[in-house]
Design a protein around this motif. Sequence first.
Motif, PDB file in Angstrom:
ATOM      1  N   LEU A 414     -79.556  34.622 -20.250  1.00 20.34           N
ATOM      2  CA  LEU A 414     -79.408  33.309 -20.886  1.00 20.34           C
ATOM      3  C   LEU A 414     -78.251  33.347 -21.873  1.00 20.34           C
ATOM      4  N   ARG A 415     -77.257  32.513 -21.617  1.00 21.64           N
ATOM      5  CA  ARG A 415     -76.068  32.463 -22.478  1.00 21.64           C
ATOM      6  C   ARG A 415     -75.974  31.157 -23.249  1.00 21.64           C
ATOM      7  N   GLY A 416     -76.859  30.215 -22.960  1.00 20.89           N
ATOM      8  CA  GLY A 416     -76.859  28.923 -23.628  1.00 20.89           C
ATOM      9  C   GLY A 416     -77.986  28.062 -23.101  1.00 20.89           C
ATOM     10  N   PRO A 417     -78.179  26.862 -23.674  1.00 23.75           N
ATOM     11  CA  PRO A 417     -79.317  26.021 -23.325  1.00 23.75           C
ATOM     12  C   PRO A 417     -79.097  25.085 -22.149  1.00 23.75           C
ATOM     13  N   CYS A 418     -77.910  25.100 -21.543  1.00 23.64           N
ATOM     14  CA  CYS A 418     -77.596  24.127 -20.493  1.00 23.64           C
ATOM     15  C   CYS A 418     -78.411  24.384 -19.226  1.00 23.64           C
ATOM     16  N   PRO A 419     -78.808  23.311 -18.526  1.00 31.52           N
ATOM     17  CA  PRO A 419     -79.684  23.466 -17.362  1.00 31.52           C
ATOM     18  C   PRO A 419     -79.001  24.017 -16.120  1.00 31.52           C
ATOM     19  N   GLY A 420     -77.676  23.932 -16.058  1.00 33.13           N
ATOM     20  CA  GLY A 420     -76.983  24.374 -14.856  1.00 33.13           C
ATOM     21  C   GLY A 420     -77.209  23.403 -13.716  1.00 33.13           C
ATOM     22  N   GLY A 421     -77.153  23.905 -12.488  1.00 33.68           N
ATOM     23  CA  GLY A 421     -77.348  23.052 -11.322  1.00 33.68           C
ATOM     24  C   GLY A 421     -76.272  21.988 -11.203  1.00 33.68           C
ATOM     25  N   LYS A 422     -76.638  20.850 -10.629  1.00 32.98           N
ATOM     26  CA  LYS A 422     -75.696  19.771 -10.362  1.00 32.98           C
ATOM     27  C   LYS A 422     -74.991  19.294 -11.622  1.00 32.98           C
ATOM     28  N   GLN A 423     -75.700  19.326 -12.760  1.00 35.30           N
ATOM     29  CA  GLN A 423     -75.149  18.771 -13.993  1.00 35.30           C
ATOM     30  C   GLN A 423     -73.964  19.563 -14.550  1.00 35.30           C
ATOM     31  N   SER A 424     -73.715  20.753 -14.008  1.00 33.59           N
ATOM     32  CA  SER A 424     -72.585  21.553 -14.472  1.00 33.59           C
ATOM     33  C   SER A 424     -71.468  21.651 -13.444  1.00 33.59           C
ATOM     34  N   THR A 425     -71.588  20.945 -12.326  1.00 32.68           N
ATOM     35  CA  THR A 425     -70.552  21.009 -11.296  1.00 32.68           C
ATOM     36  C   THR A 425     -69.363  20.142 -11.689  1.00 32.68           C
ATOM     37  N   PRO A 426     -68.154  20.537 -11.302  1.00 29.85           N
ATOM     38  CA  PRO A 426     -66.984  19.714 -11.621  1.00 29.85           C
ATOM     39  C   PRO A 426     -67.107  18.275 -11.136  1.00 29.85           C
ATOM     40  N   GLU A 427     -67.657  18.074  -9.949  1.00 28.40           N
ATOM     41  CA  GLU A 427     -67.775  16.714  -9.410  1.00 28.40           C
ATOM     42  C   GLU A 427     -68.628  15.831 -10.319  1.00 28.40           C
ATOM     43  N   TYR A 428     -69.765  16.358 -10.769  1.00 25.22           N
ATOM     44  CA  TYR A 428     -70.657  15.604 -11.649  1.00 25.22           C
ATOM     45  C   TYR A 428     -70.001  15.357 -12.997  1.00 25.22           C
ATOM     46  N   LEU A 429     -69.391  16.378 -13.561  1.00 18.94           N
ATOM     47  CA  LEU A 429     -68.798  16.268 -14.895  1.00 18.94           C
ATOM     48  C   LEU A 429     -67.643  15.274 -14.909  1.00 18.94           C
ATOM     49  N   ARG A 430     -66.800  15.309 -13.887  1.00 21.33           N
ATOM     50  CA  ARG A 430     -65.632  14.433 -13.857  1.00 21.33           C
ATOM     51  C   ARG A 430     -66.023  12.965 -13.717  1.00 21.33           C
TER      52      ARG A 430
END
Length: 463
Positions: A414-430
């Motif tokens: 664990l390096r941080g509280p972020c959920p990962g998955g789709k919410q961290s993909t470039p497509e979702y973020l952009r």
Amino acid sequence: MEFARGSLTLLLLSSVAPPVASQQAGSLTPEAHPPLWSLDCTARGCWWERGSVVLDANWRWLQKDGKNCYKDGDWDPAVCSDPIQCAKNCAAEGADYAATYGISVNRWQDALTLKFVTQGEYGSNVGSRVYFMDSDETYKIFKLKNREFSLDVDVSKLPCGVNGAVYFVEMDKRGHWNGRSNTAGATYGTGYCDAQCPHDVKFIKGAANSKDWDPKTATGRYGACCAEMDIWEANSQSTAYTPHPCTQPGLTKCDGVTCGDADQRYDGICDKDGCDYNSYRLGDRDYYGPGPGFTVDTSKPFSVVTQFDGTDSGDLAEIKRFYVQGGQVVPNSESSILGRNSGNSVTDSLCAKQKTKFGDLDDFTRKGGLAEMGAALDRGMVLVLSLWDDAAVNMLWLDSAYPTDQPKTTPGVLRGPCPGGKQSTPEYLRSTYPDAQVEFSYIKVGTINSTLPYNRRLGGSYV
């Protein structure tokens, strides 16, 4: 950092050339570097020095006689039949920093803003990377051993999966300008390298990286290796600072095992993992984050101070970190996961303990540890400021659980509280956070304990 920054791309309409690096200076669009002042400090005080920033050549239009040298992820064989000929044929054009790339400075010229997604006349730009200059032809070379570097940051608008990064790499002062196959040089942002030995650098030391070029990954046969000191890799949720020593000085054009690619990761000349100090990963989950419940509140600006303790003639012994927020000095978090009295700074001892605790191979020690990192700081390094997302592993190594094939309860995962998955993909973020941005201001360098929060807007007083 742990992975290459290859996800930084400019997305343009098909009628316009994608961004690429090049080695000749273009003449179609003037290049004007945005000014950015910094402070040089001693025990007697701080003095303003004029500087500027330049956009990395990888973002620029590359053309010959107004036609693309590189299009749809591949080189035009008509002008790039071989690496040297390609470099001689193709020219990098000047950049419209604000309108095309979302790069701007404030009216006082002491703060730099990098926007995540910028809608330009011909398409969308995602992220950027700039270098600090001391003239229109040269990068400023910082020598930081036994010195201190600090700056103010505002990461309040950076979500999970995005990284506003400040770091030093051992680039050539002139960007390997040679007057022949590279007449663009530092003026057009050439010469990039880092400890990941990136293969997406399209020109290395005056030759195109076109051999064995893969248009699907936009990478060539060769990589560009050099020592890297990550001062600040962060969003509003997590942060880390990380030394990455290499066993060779300056930029090494790597091939094969020298690059340390894939399953030869630890056989190359650079420590790609580094020794990261991530407060969340080291046990303090209430130290850094948005809101008053955190020791460092990322919903508000703060100062980041990094000290490279040692002596002018001896080895680097320690890399210390502290913050200043609301007029208060905030000590770095303790590495509680490593046991009592393990410290709150990067030392060879802490790095060895961390590698053992997390079950990681200690390539940091194998590559020379702090002594080797200090040698690079002594030779001098170039300041890089960037904003990027991560197409390789979605920035999980910074702010979420990584590697993904291990339980989250495993120490170091664990390096941080972020959920990962789709919410961290470039497509979702952009699409979800196009207005994300980071601001860096009041860049300062000086003797140990000489840089304090300094506000030019209040008449040059210390605050």
